[in-house]
Design a protein around this motif. Structure first.
Motif, PDB file in Angstrom:
ATOM      1  N   PRO A  82       0.806  -1.225   0.000  1.00 12.64           N
ATOM      2  CA  PRO A  82       0.000   0.000   0.000  1.00 12.64           C
ATOM      3  C   PRO A  82       0.838   1.274   0.000  1.00 12.64           C
ATOM      4  O   PRO A  82       0.306   2.349   0.154  1.00 12.64           O
ATOM      5  N   GLN A  83       2.161   1.156  -0.177  1.00 13.12           N
ATOM      6  CA  GLN A  83       3.050   2.311  -0.250  1.00 13.12           C
ATOM      7  C   GLN A  83       2.973   3.206   0.981  1.00 13.12           C
ATOM      8  O   GLN A  83       2.457   4.323   0.929  1.00 13.12           O
ATOM      9  N   ILE A  84       3.487   2.721   2.104  1.00 12.56           N
ATOM     10  CA  ILE A  84       3.560   3.610   3.259  1.00 12.56           C
ATOM     11  C   ILE A  84       4.646   4.646   3.003  1.00 12.56           C
ATOM     12  O   ILE A  84       5.650   4.371   2.349  1.00 12.56           O
ATOM     13  N   THR A  85       4.406   5.851   3.484  1.00 10.89           N
ATOM     14  CA  THR A  85       5.315   6.974   3.284  1.00 10.89           C
ATOM     15  C   THR A  85       5.395   7.764   4.581  1.00 10.89           C
ATOM     16  O   THR A  85       4.388   7.937   5.257  1.00 10.89           O
ATOM     17  N   GLY A  86       6.581   8.239   4.918  1.00 11.11           N
ATOM     18  CA  GLY A  86       6.766   9.076   6.100  1.00 11.11           C
ATOM     19  C   GLY A  86       7.193   8.278   7.313  1.00 11.11           C
ATOM     20  O   GLY A  86       6.744   7.154   7.541  1.00 11.11           O
ATOM     21  N   LYS A  87       8.088   8.878   8.077  1.00  5.00           N
ATOM     22  CA  LYS A  87       8.635   8.216   9.264  1.00  5.00           C
ATOM     23  C   LYS A  87       7.543   7.781  10.244  1.00  5.00           C
ATOM     24  O   LYS A  87       7.621   6.703  10.829  1.00  5.00           O
ATOM     25  N   GLN A  88       6.509   8.598  10.417  1.00  7.84           N
ATOM     26  CA  GLN A  88       5.409   8.230  11.331  1.00  7.84           C
ATOM     27  C   GLN A  88       4.802   6.883  10.960  1.00  7.84           C
ATOM     28  O   GLN A  88       4.521   6.069  11.836  1.00  7.84           O
ATOM     29  N   ASN A  89       4.576   6.664   9.669  1.00 11.78           N
ATOM     30  CA  ASN A  89       3.982   5.397   9.244  1.00 11.78           C
ATOM     31  C   ASN A  89       4.946   4.233   9.432  1.00 11.78           C
ATOM     32  O   ASN A  89       4.540   3.142   9.821  1.00 11.78           O
ATOM     33  N   TYR A  90       6.226   4.449   9.172  1.00 12.96           N
ATOM     34  CA  TYR A  90       7.211   3.395   9.407  1.00 12.96           C
ATOM     35  C   TYR A  90       7.289   3.060  10.900  1.00 12.96           C
ATOM     36  O   TYR A  90       7.422   1.899  11.274  1.00 12.96           O
ATOM     37  N   GLU A  91       7.161   4.078  11.753  1.00 16.57           N
ATOM     38  CA  GLU A  91       7.149   3.844  13.203  1.00 16.57           C
ATOM     39  C   GLU A  91       5.936   3.029  13.628  1.00 16.57           C
ATOM     40  O   GLU A  91       6.040   2.165  14.502  1.00 16.57           O
ATOM     41  N   LYS A  92       4.781   3.290  13.024  1.00 20.09           N
ATOM     42  CA  LYS A  92       3.557   2.558  13.367  1.00 20.09           C
ATOM     43  C   LYS A  92       3.740   1.050  13.192  1.00 20.09           C
ATOM     44  O   LYS A  92       3.104   0.264  13.893  1.00 20.09           O
ATOM     45  N   PHE A  93       4.576   0.664  12.253  1.00 23.13           N
ATOM     46  CA  PHE A  93       4.797  -0.754  11.973  1.00 23.13           C
ATOM     47  C   PHE A  93       6.122  -1.260  12.546  1.00 23.13           C
ATOM     48  O   PHE A  93       6.541  -2.376  12.260  1.00 23.13           O
ATOM     49  N   GLY A  94       6.787  -0.426  13.348  1.00 24.48           N
ATOM     50  CA  GLY A  94       8.003  -0.837  14.031  1.00 24.48           C
ATOM     51  C   GLY A  94       9.217  -1.020  13.133  1.00 24.48           C
ATOM     52  O   GLY A  94      10.124  -1.774  13.481  1.00 24.48           O
ATOM     53  N   ILE A  95       9.245  -0.332  12.003  1.00 24.70           N
ATOM     54  CA  ILE A  95      10.379  -0.516  11.083  1.00 24.70           C
ATOM     55  C   ILE A  95      11.065   0.805  10.720  1.00 24.70           C
ATOM     56  O   ILE A  95      11.737   0.899   9.694  1.00 24.70           O
ATOM     57  N   GLY A 119      -6.970  -0.486  11.064  1.00 25.76           N
ATOM     58  CA  GLY A 119      -7.108   0.964  11.029  1.00 25.76           C
ATOM     59  C   GLY A 119      -5.831   1.715  11.365  1.00 25.76           C
ATOM     60  O   GLY A 119      -5.880   2.857  11.815  1.00 25.76           O
ATOM     61  N   ILE A 120      -4.690   1.106  11.146  1.00 29.19           N
ATOM     62  CA  ILE A 120      -3.417   1.720  11.540  1.00 29.19           C
ATOM     63  C   ILE A 120      -3.066   2.932  10.679  1.00 29.19           C
ATOM     64  O   ILE A 120      -2.458   3.877  11.166  1.00 29.19           O
ATOM     65  N   PHE A 121      -3.455   2.955   9.421  1.00 34.25           N
ATOM     66  CA  PHE A 121      -3.071   4.062   8.546  1.00 34.25           C
ATOM     67  C   PHE A 121      -3.711   5.383   8.958  1.00 34.25           C
ATOM     68  O   PHE A 121      -3.032   6.373   9.169  1.00 34.25           O
ATOM     69  N   THR A 122      -5.028   5.408   9.046  1.00 35.50           N
ATOM     70  CA  THR A 122      -5.741   6.670   9.292  1.00 35.50           C
ATOM     71  C   THR A 122      -6.717   6.601  10.465  1.00 35.50           C
ATOM     72  O   THR A 122      -7.369   7.599  10.766  1.00 35.50           O
ATOM     73  N   GLY A 123      -6.834   5.450  11.088  1.00 37.64           N
ATOM     74  CA  GLY A 123      -7.840   5.264  12.131  1.00 37.64           C
ATOM     75  C   GLY A 123      -9.129   4.658  11.591  1.00 37.64           C
ATOM     76  O   GLY A 123      -9.954   4.146  12.337  1.00 37.64           O
ATOM     77  N   LYS A 124      -9.302   4.698  10.282  1.00 36.18           N
ATOM     78  CA  LYS A 124     -10.454   4.065   9.628  1.00 36.18           C
ATOM     79  C   LYS A 124     -10.061   2.652   9.250  1.00 36.18           C
ATOM     80  O   LYS A 124      -8.915   2.386   8.884  1.00 36.18           O
ATOM     81  N   LYS A 125     -11.008   1.718   9.331  1.00 33.82           N
ATOM     82  CA  LYS A 125     -10.710   0.321   9.001  1.00 33.82           C
ATOM     83  C   LYS A 125     -11.783  -0.273   8.102  1.00 33.82           C
ATOM     84  O   LYS A 125     -12.861   0.300   7.937  1.00 33.82           O
TER      85      LYS A 125
END
Length: 154
Positions: A82-95, A119-125
């Motif tokens: 899904p193309q995660i972008t940005g340090k915040q998103n990488y942190e959400k997944f521990g990488i 719902g980790i990306f935006t809070g919506k699932k």
């Protein structure tokens, strides 16, 4: 329990090759004005960033999404299914300490499933849009972002 509509929507989200990819950001100046018109209003403003992926990533992703260091835009560019972008998103997944892992299949699959089901990306699932009452193909794009909702719904 996983709803079959959830699986279909996840597969449609990665409608390319079903292989994790890394965003290369090697655009022409003309294409930059189309992809990021608010950042590159003219071809002249885009030329310094054309065919310069690292410089471009730091320009368009720097200073946002948790990117604070000078090369964070490049380091945390889009990767995965899904193309995660940005340090915040990488942190959400521990990488955040190993962002290249997002482009490895096991992690890319985990990011896709956990991000959309949990719902980790935006809070919506997925359950917010596909359940016993709702079947909202277009609205479900809010799980990841707000762009490309109609093509994915199709």
């Amino acid at each position: 329990m996983i709803d079959n509509r959830w699986l279909a929507y996840m597969l449609a989200t990665d409608r390319r090759t079903m292989q994790p990819v890394t965003e290369n950001l090697s655009y022409s100046a003309e294409r930059l004005t189309q992809v990021w018109p608010t950042r590159f209003a003219t071809i002249a403003s885009a030329k310094p960033f054309a065919r310069n992926p690292c410089k471009l990533a730091n320009k368009v992703y720097g200073g946002r999404m948790g990117n604070t260091a000078p090369d964070d835009g490049w380091l945390y560019r889009g990767r995965g299914l899904p193309q995660i972008t940005g340090k915040q998103n990488y942190e959400k997944f521990g990488i955040a300490d190993a962002p290249e892992k997002a482009a490895e299949m096991p992690m890319a699959i985990r990011i896709l499933f956990d991000g959309m089901i949990g719902g980790i990306f935006t809070g919506k699932k997925l359950a917010d849009y596909f359940n016993q009452v709702d079947n909202d193909l277009v609205g479900a794009r809010r799980i990841i972002s707000t762009d490309k909702a109609k093509p994915i719904a199709g």
